[in-house]
Design a protein around this motif. Structure first.
Motif, PDB file in Angstrom:
ATOM      1  N   GLU A  84      -3.318  -2.362   1.215  1.00  0.00           N
ATOM      2  CA  GLU A  84      -3.895  -3.366   0.331  1.00  0.00           C
ATOM      3  C   GLU A  84      -3.498  -4.754   0.806  1.00  0.00           C
ATOM      4  O   GLU A  84      -2.329  -5.007   1.083  1.00  0.00           O
ATOM      5  CB  GLU A  84      -3.397  -3.134  -1.092  1.00  0.00           C
ATOM      6  CG  GLU A  84      -4.045  -4.028  -2.116  1.00  0.00           C
ATOM      7  CD  GLU A  84      -3.905  -3.478  -3.529  1.00  0.00           C
ATOM      8  OE1 GLU A  84      -4.620  -2.498  -3.841  1.00  0.00           O
ATOM      9  OE2 GLU A  84      -3.088  -3.997  -4.291  1.00  0.00           O
TER      10      GLU A  84
ATOM     11  N   THR B  15      -8.814  -3.364  -0.361  1.00  0.00           N
ATOM     12  CA  THR B  15      -8.130  -2.073  -0.440  1.00  0.00           C
ATOM     13  C   THR B  15      -8.983  -0.974   0.172  1.00  0.00           C
ATOM     14  O   THR B  15      -9.824  -0.381  -0.505  1.00  0.00           O
ATOM     15  CB  THR B  15      -7.827  -1.695  -1.914  1.00  0.00           C
ATOM     16  OG1 THR B  15      -7.327  -2.827  -2.595  1.00  0.00           O
ATOM     17  CG2 THR B  15      -6.826  -0.560  -1.993  1.00  0.00           C
TER      18      THR B  15
ATOM     19  N   GLY C 245       0.803  -1.216   0.000  1.00  0.00           N
ATOM     20  CA  GLY C 245       0.000   0.000   0.000  1.00  0.00           C
ATOM     21  C   GLY C 245       0.830   1.257   0.000  1.00  0.00           C
ATOM     22  O   GLY C 245       2.039   1.212  -0.277  1.00  0.00           O
TER      23      GLY C 245
END
Lengths: 424, 260
Positions: free
Chosen positions: A87, A102, A57
Motif C-alpha cells: 500500500e 493498494t 502492506g
C-alpha cells in the motif's frame, strides 16, 4: 457471512442478453497503476505539507484443510496459497488531499480462479469544508449488521478470497460527498462493472457445476461497460446512525444459467434498482442494528432484511475480557425461491475480546435456517505474534443442509483455515 | 451548664458553616478551577508513544496520533489514529465525550473500510491492551465525578491539594480515585485508582509538565502501574500543537473514513 451462487435460478430470457468473452479487467489496469505509482514519488515530492509518501502492506500465507473428501472431481483436500498487498499512501495540502494505491495479488496452489490480481485502491481524495471528491478505484462500505451485508452494494464481492462476502474488488468511481448540517449526501458514478469471482474447477466451496466467469451474460447492452449510479444520504442524529441509499445499475449478485453442454454455470447480471436503509442505535449496553433492502429487476420486486443486536459484557468475571453476544434475524420475502440461503434464519454469535497485548479475539457464530434446520457454524480468531505478525484462524462447518438449500453443494466443505500475515 | 453549651453551639454553628466550606464543596471548587484554567485551547494535536510492559518487563510499543477539539458546555471531540502495531495501522477511533450523557464512539476499520459504532460501556476496558482504561484517556469533564477535598500536602517538592473523586458515570471500573493536584498548575501530579471492591488498583504519575501558549500545562510522560498484575504502561507525549484551526468537520464520519 456467506455469499455463493444459487444454481437453481436459471436465466429466463426476459431481456435481450448479450454474451461477453474473456474480459480480464484487472490486468491492463494493474499495469497502468504500477506505471503511475512508479512516477509518483517524483511528481509529488514538491508539494506542500503532509506525510511523505509511505509504503506499507502485508504478505500472507494461507492453508486451508477440508474435513471431508471432495464432492466433485478435481477438488482437493488441502490448499496452500500466498498473497501480497502493498500500500502506498501520501497526503498533502494539510491532509486535505491524499492518494492511495493498494494492489493485491494471490497465488493459489490449485485453484486457477483463486490465483488472481486486483487493484483494491487507486484513488485520489480532495476534502473541503462542505464537500469531498473521491475519484479512482475505491472500496466503499455501507451497513451495520454482522451476519450478512444486504445494503452494501458499491463493490463486487471477491468470493474466492472468502465466502464471508467481506473481501471486495476495487470499483472505479467518481464520488462527490456533500457535507451539510442535514447529513452527508454521497453521489456515485460507477463506470465499469466488476464481475464476481468464483472458485475454479479445482477449488472447494463451489457449485457442482463450476461457474464460467468468462461467459457472463449482461442485461446491459454495453455489458460490463455499463455506468451504474448510486446515491446515499447518511446522518448521525444523537444516538442514531441512519443511511438511506439507492442504486441503479448492474446487480453485483448474478443469477445463473447452465451452458449448452451442461458443464458450467453462466452468471447472468441483470440491471436492478435497489433501495436500502441502514439504522443503528445505542441504548445503554445494547447496539441495535437494522438493514433493509427492496430490489427490482432481478426477480419480481422483493424485500430482505437483517436486524438484531449486539450486547457487550465488559470485564467478564473481573478480568480484562469482554464478551459480546450478537443475534440477528435474516429474512427474504422470496421464501424458498430466494437465491439466498438466508430467507428465514437466525444468527446467534459471540465475540470474545481478550484486550491483551496480542489483541486476541474470537468471533463465533451459528446461523440456523428456521425452515429446513440447516446450520452454518463459523469461527474467526486472531492473535498478534510479536509486533508485526498476525495469526488468523477460521473454521466453517455446514450441517443438516437440505438438498433444496443453495448451500447444498457446500455440504461437505467443512474446513479449517490458518493464515499467517507479516505486516511491513 | 448544658444550656450554655447548646447556646454556644447554636451561635457558632452558622458562622463555621459560612467560613469553612465542606470538603465536598472545596473538592468541586478545585475541579472547577482546574477545568477553567484548561479552557480556551480550542484544539490540539499530539503524538503518543505507548510502551506496554508485562510482569517480566518485556516491552511492546504502540504509536498513536491524536487530535482534539474543545467543545464548550459539553465533552470534547477526539480522533486517534493508530500507526503501530502494523496490523492496526490506519485504524481510527472517534469519540464525542459528553459531560452527562454516555459518550458516542466509533471505530474505523481500514481493511473493511467500515465504521463501527461502539457502545460506551467499555469505560473500564483496557485501551489497546495497556494499563490505561478508556475512562482514563477520554476527556475529563467536571460533571463526570463528585469530589471531596482531603488535605493539602507537599508532593515531590510541590504544594498540592489531595482530593478524592468518585465517578458519577455508569460502568466505571473504580469506586474512587485519589488525586494530588498541583496548586500552581491545577494539574494532577499523581492519581491512585481504587477498584470496584475498594482495593488499590493502579497508580498514575505525571512527569515533565510543559506550558503551552503561556497557559496550558501538558505532561510529557505518564506512568501507570498496575499493583495487582505488576504490569505498567508509559505514555510519551510529543509534538503538541495548539489552535490548528480544527472544526467539527475534522471530527466527522467523512474525516474518520479518510484519517490515515
Amino acid at each position: 457471512m456467506l455469499k455463493f451462487p444459487a444454481p437453481g435460478n436459471a436465466a429466463h430470457g426476459k431481456y435481450k442478453l448479450t454474451r461477453k468473452g474473456l474480459a480480464k479487467w484487472a490486468a491492463p489496469n494493474l499495469i497502468t497503476a504500477l506505471a503511475v505509482s512508479l512516477l509518483l514519488p517524483a511528481t509529488t515530492s514538491a508539494s506542500g505539507a503532509g506525510t511523505n509518501g509511505e509504503w506499507s502492506g502485508n504478505i500472507a500465507i494461507e492453508a486451508r484443510s477440508f474435513a471431508h473428501a471432495p464432492l466433485f472431481d478435481d477438488q482437493h483436500s488441502q490448499y496452500l496459497s500466498a498473497s501480497v498487498q502493498p500500500e502506498y499512501f501520501r497526503d498533502w495540502d494539510n491532509g486535505r488531499q491524499s492518494f492511495l494505491f493498494t494492489p493485491f495479488v494471490r497465488i493459489d496452489q490449485y485453484d486457477d480462479e483463486k490465483t488472481h490480481a486486483d487493484i483494491r485502491e487507486l484513488s485520489w481524495i480532495k476534502a473541503s469544508d462542505t464537500w469531498e471528491l473521491r475519484a479512482g478505484i475505491r472500496k466503499v462500505y455501507w451497513g451495520v449488521t454482522e451476519s450478512q451485508h444486504l445494503v452494501d452494494i458499491i463493490n463486487q464481492t471477491d468470493t474466492v478470497e472468502n465466502v464471508d462476502g467481506e473481501d471486495k474488488l476495487g470499483q472505479p468511481m467518481i464520488n462527490l460527498a456533500l457535507i451539510q448540517d442535514w447529513g452527508t449526501l454521497d453521489l456515485f458514478v460507477l463506470p465499469g462493472f466488476r464481475e464476481r469471482t468464483f472458485p475454479g474447477k479445482e477449488g472447494r466451496l463451489r457449485t457442482q457445476l463450476p461457474v464460467d466467469t468468462g461467459k457472463a451474460i449482461y442485461e446491459a447492452g454495453n455489458d460490463e461497460q455499463h455506468t451504474d449510479l448510486a446515491v446515499r444520504w447518511s446522518h448521525i442524529i444523537g444516538d442514531w446512525d441512519i443511511g438511506l441509499s439507492h442504486f441503479y445499475g448492474t446487480s453485483r449478485d448474478p443469477r445463473f444459467t447452465i451452458n449448452k453442454d451442461g458443464t458450467a454455470l453462466i452468471p447472468v447480471y441483470d440491471i436492478i434498482n435497489q433501495s436500502g436503509l441502514s439504522l443503528q442505535t445505542v441504548i445503554n449496553e445494547w447496539l441495535w442494528k437494522l438493514e433493509m433492502i427492496s430490489r427490482n429487476g432481478q426477480d419480481d420486486r422483493y424485500a430482505a432484511l437483517t436486524g438484531g443486536f449486539e450486547y457487550t459484557l465488559v470485564g467478564l468475571f473481573e478480568s480484562q475480557t469482554d464478551l459480546g453476544i450478537i443475534s440477528e434475524y435474516l429474512y427474504d420475502d422470496r421464501d424458498e425461491a430466494a437465491a439466498t440461503a438466508f430467507q428465514n434464519d437466525i444468527m446467534i454469535g459471540t465475540r470474545i475480546t481478550f484486550n491483551d497485548v496480542q489483541s486476541t479475539e474470537i468471533l463465533a457464530g451459528l446461523i440456523v435456517d428456521l425452515d429446513n434446520e440447516g446450520r452454518l457454524f463459523n469461527v474467526e480468531a486472531s492473535r498478534r505474534l510479536g509486533s508485526t505478525w498476525k495469526l488468523n484462524l477460521e473454521i466453517r462447518t455446514f450441517s443438516n443442509i437440505s438438498s433444496n438449500d443453495p448451500l447444498y453443494s457446500l455440504r461437505d466443505d467443512d474446513h479449517l483455515q490458518i493464515e499467517l500475515v507479516k505486516y511491513f | 451548664m448544658k444550656k450554655r453549651i447548646l447556646l454556644l453551639a447554636l451561635l457558632t454553628l452558622p458562622q463555621l458553616n459560612a467560613w469553612a466550606e465542606t470538603p465536598e464543596k472545596k473538592g468541586l471548587a478545585i475541579a472547577i478551577e482546574a477545568d477553567k484554567r484548561d479552557t480556551g485551547w480550542q484544539d490540539q494535536q499530539s503524538e503518543l508513544k505507548m510502551i506496554l510492559r508485562n510482569r517480566q518487563g518485556q516491552e511492546t510499543q504502540r504509536d498513536i496520533r491524536n487530535r482534539q477539539l474543545e467543545v464548550i458546555d459539553d465533552g470534547d471531540k477526539a480522533l486517534s489514529i493508530f500507526d503501530s502495531p502494523r496490523d492496526v495501522k490506519g485504524t481510527a477511533f472517534l469519540s464525542y465525550t459528553h459531560s452527562k450523557a454516555p459518550d458516542d464512539q466509533w471505530l474505523f476499520l481500514p481493511a473493511l473500510k467500515r465504521v463501527k459504532r461502539i457502545s460506551s460501556n467499555n469505560k473500564s476496558g483496557p485501551f489497546m491492551g495497556s494499563e490505561f482504561a478508556y475512562e482514563d484517556i477520554t476527556s475529563q469533564e467536571v460533571d463526570k465525578y463528585t469530589y471531596k477535598w482531603l488535605n493539602d500536602e507537599a508532593y515531590e517538592g510541590s504544594d498540592a491539594f489531595v482530593m478524592e473523586r468518585y465517578p458519577a458515570y455508569k460502568h466505571s471500573g473504580y469506586t474512587k480515585q485519589v488525586a494530588w493536584i498541583d496548586k500552581k498548575m491545577y494539574q494532577p501530579l499523581k492519581i491512585v485508582f481504587y477498584d470496584r471492591k475498594g482495593d488499590k488498583l493502579k497508580t498514575l504519575t505525571y512527569y515533565d509538565y510543559k506550558q503551552y501558549l503561556d497557559t496550558f500545562w501538558r505532561a510529557d510522560r505518564m506512568e501507570m502501574i498496575n499493583h495487582i498484575t505488576n504490569k505498567s504502561t508509559t505514555l510519551l507525549w510529543s509534538d503538541y500543537k495548539f489552535r490548528n484551526g480544527f472544526s467539527e468537520r475534522d471530527f466527522d464520519q467523512n474525516t474518520l473514513k479518510r484519517a490515515r
